[in-house]
Design an enzyme around this catalytic site. Sequence first.
Site, PDB file in Angstrom:
ATOM      1  N   CYS A 109       1.980   6.448   8.661  1.00 27.89           N
ATOM      2  CA  CYS A 109       1.174   6.578   7.435  1.00 27.89           C
ATOM      3  C   CYS A 109       0.191   7.741   7.578  1.00 27.89           C
ATOM      4  O   CYS A 109      -0.336   7.990   8.664  1.00 27.89           O
ATOM      5  CB  CYS A 109       0.404   5.271   7.229  1.00 27.89           C
ATOM      6  SG  CYS A 109      -0.813   5.402   5.932  1.00 27.89           S
ATOM      7  N   HIS A 157      -2.896  -3.862  19.249  1.00 30.01           N
ATOM      8  CA  HIS A 157      -2.158  -3.530  18.023  1.00 30.01           C
ATOM      9  C   HIS A 157      -1.432  -2.190  18.208  1.00 30.01           C
ATOM     10  O   HIS A 157      -2.003  -1.249  18.776  1.00 30.01           O
ATOM     11  CB  HIS A 157      -3.135  -3.452  16.842  1.00 30.01           C
ATOM     12  CG  HIS A 157      -2.438  -3.394  15.521  1.00 30.01           C
ATOM     13  ND1 HIS A 157      -1.891  -2.229  15.025  1.00 30.01           N
ATOM     14  CD2 HIS A 157      -2.161  -4.362  14.610  1.00 30.01           C
ATOM     15  CE1 HIS A 157      -1.330  -2.495  13.851  1.00 30.01           C
ATOM     16  NE2 HIS A 157      -1.476  -3.781  13.589  1.00 30.01           N
ATOM     17  N   HIS A 165       2.703   2.347  11.660  1.00 28.66           N
ATOM     18  CA  HIS A 165       1.565   2.270  12.581  1.00 28.66           C
ATOM     19  C   HIS A 165       1.498   3.463  13.525  1.00 28.66           C
ATOM     20  O   HIS A 165       0.504   3.644  14.225  1.00 28.66           O
ATOM     21  CB  HIS A 165       1.662   0.994  13.435  1.00 28.66           C
ATOM     22  CG  HIS A 165       1.624  -0.254  12.639  1.00 28.66           C
ATOM     23  ND1 HIS A 165       2.589  -1.226  12.718  1.00 28.66           N
ATOM     24  CD2 HIS A 165       0.743  -0.692  11.729  1.00 28.66           C
ATOM     25  CE1 HIS A 165       2.290  -2.216  11.894  1.00 28.66           C
ATOM     26  NE2 HIS A 165       1.180  -1.911  11.284  1.00 28.66           N
ATOM     27  N   GLU A 191      -0.817   0.279  16.256  1.00 31.16           N
ATOM     28  CA  GLU A 191      -1.520   1.464  15.725  1.00 31.16           C
ATOM     29  C   GLU A 191      -2.580   1.951  16.720  1.00 31.16           C
ATOM     30  O   GLU A 191      -2.692   3.155  16.999  1.00 31.16           O
ATOM     31  CB  GLU A 191      -2.202   1.110  14.394  1.00 31.16           C
ATOM     32  CG  GLU A 191      -3.095   2.245  13.887  1.00 31.16           C
ATOM     33  CD  GLU A 191      -4.131   1.780  12.876  1.00 31.16           C
ATOM     34  OE1 GLU A 191      -3.802   0.974  12.006  1.00 31.16           O
ATOM     35  OE2 GLU A 191      -5.280   2.243  12.980  1.00 31.16           O
ATOM     36  N   CYS A 233       0.861  -1.182   0.000  1.00 31.84           N
ATOM     37  CA  CYS A 233       0.000   0.000   0.000  1.00 31.84           C
ATOM     38  C   CYS A 233       0.906   1.243   0.000  1.00 31.84           C
ATOM     39  O   CYS A 233       2.124   1.134   0.234  1.00 31.84           O
ATOM     40  CB  CYS A 233      -0.882   0.018   1.252  1.00 31.84           C
ATOM     41  SG  CYS A 233       0.087   0.174   2.753  1.00 31.84           S
ATOM     42  N   SER A 273       1.241  -5.167   3.280  1.00 33.18           N
ATOM     43  CA  SER A 273       2.678  -5.148   3.548  1.00 33.18           C
ATOM     44  C   SER A 273       3.398  -6.269   2.805  1.00 33.18           C
ATOM     45  O   SER A 273       4.445  -6.750   3.225  1.00 33.18           O
ATOM     46  CB  SER A 273       2.923  -5.221   5.060  1.00 33.18           C
ATOM     47  OG  SER A 273       2.117  -6.211   5.638  1.00 33.18           O
ATOM     48  N   CYS A 308      -8.684   2.833   6.269  1.00 27.04           N
ATOM     49  CA  CYS A 308      -7.748   3.240   5.218  1.00 27.04           C
ATOM     50  C   CYS A 308      -8.355   3.047   3.819  1.00 27.04           C
ATOM     51  O   CYS A 308      -9.012   2.044   3.567  1.00 27.04           O
ATOM     52  CB  CYS A 308      -6.500   2.399   5.424  1.00 27.04           C
ATOM     53  SG  CYS A 308      -5.623   1.976   3.970  1.00 27.04           S
ATOM     54  N   THR A 343      -7.470   1.404  11.219  1.00 25.76           N
ATOM     55  CA  THR A 343      -7.445   1.624   9.765  1.00 25.76           C
ATOM     56  C   THR A 343      -7.676   0.349   8.956  1.00 25.76           C
ATOM     57  O   THR A 343      -8.108   0.412   7.813  1.00 25.76           O
ATOM     58  CB  THR A 343      -6.088   2.226   9.330  1.00 25.76           C
ATOM     59  OG1 THR A 343      -5.048   1.366   9.791  1.00 25.76           O
ATOM     60  CG2 THR A 343      -5.884   3.623   9.862  1.00 25.76           C
TER      61      THR A 343
END
Length: 282
Positions: free
Chosen positions: A95, A123, A73, A125, A13, A265, A194, A162
């Site tokens: 990001c 997580h 993240h 993020e 991405c 990824s 996202c 996201t």
Amino acid sequence: MPRIEKAGKTGFCFGVKRAIDILEKVARERGQVETLGAVAHNQQVLDKLAEMGVSVVKDAAEIKGDTIVTSSHGVSPDLEASLRARNLEVVSTTCHDVRRAQSAAEKLVESGFFVIVFGDANHPEVKGVLGWAKGKGLATTDEKVIAALNPLPRKLGILSQTTEVPAHFAEFVKKIIDLALTKNSEIRIIDTICHDLRERQATALELAHRADLMLVVGGRSSANTNRIAELCANVTETHLIETADDIKPAWLKGKQHIGVTSGASTAEETVEEVMERLEKIA
Ligand code: F3S
């Protein structure tokens, strides 16, 4: 021979590509560099970066050098401040879409909202986004956790990790509205899913509906890869594979149409290797 078809959106991405570009540039300039947490949840990508002198530290206490690169993240403002307080040079690869979620959490809290992040509390993020909520928030995918809040905050701001599935986020939001929209309450919903993943999930699902086998290429610990595999598995036989070596010939027996997609990824090169292997053995 079965038809082998690649989904409309595969490979890195925008956010992961940008993070890797930054990291490669820093590694080239300095010979070696450390990242706080994996820059992407994909072992093949990490192995390639390791050859360039990039090493991953799991915890800030383990940093040995004078420069640290944070992952796509993102990190909490407190963590970033503590790194700078140690006179470390901090190179951020957060990001843009994650930054948007962080900024949404920050603004909600400034306006008196309690922040709910629909996602995995463990997580990195999500931990980072909650850090921007300055302790006035939590992460969950279970509305019962919100129902159990006592008192239930009058102003609720709802965001999403996201990598979540839009339809699941919408269902969660409806449940929160049902349980929390009472007299004088205010609920603000911000869609922070996202854009890349929304498209990636949609193209994977479209292909899954036409194929009788789906292979999702990506890291087993990658949240977005797992989400895509779960979505496809609801529609057709699906396997998550990290590389072409994981393909089991038995899966291909009697199949007419094999679909291939990837997490955000995963390098396009790895997807192409899977396509080539399928062409040979299917
Ligand atoms: Fe960013 Fe979406 Fe990729 S949040 S890192 S563009 S999966």
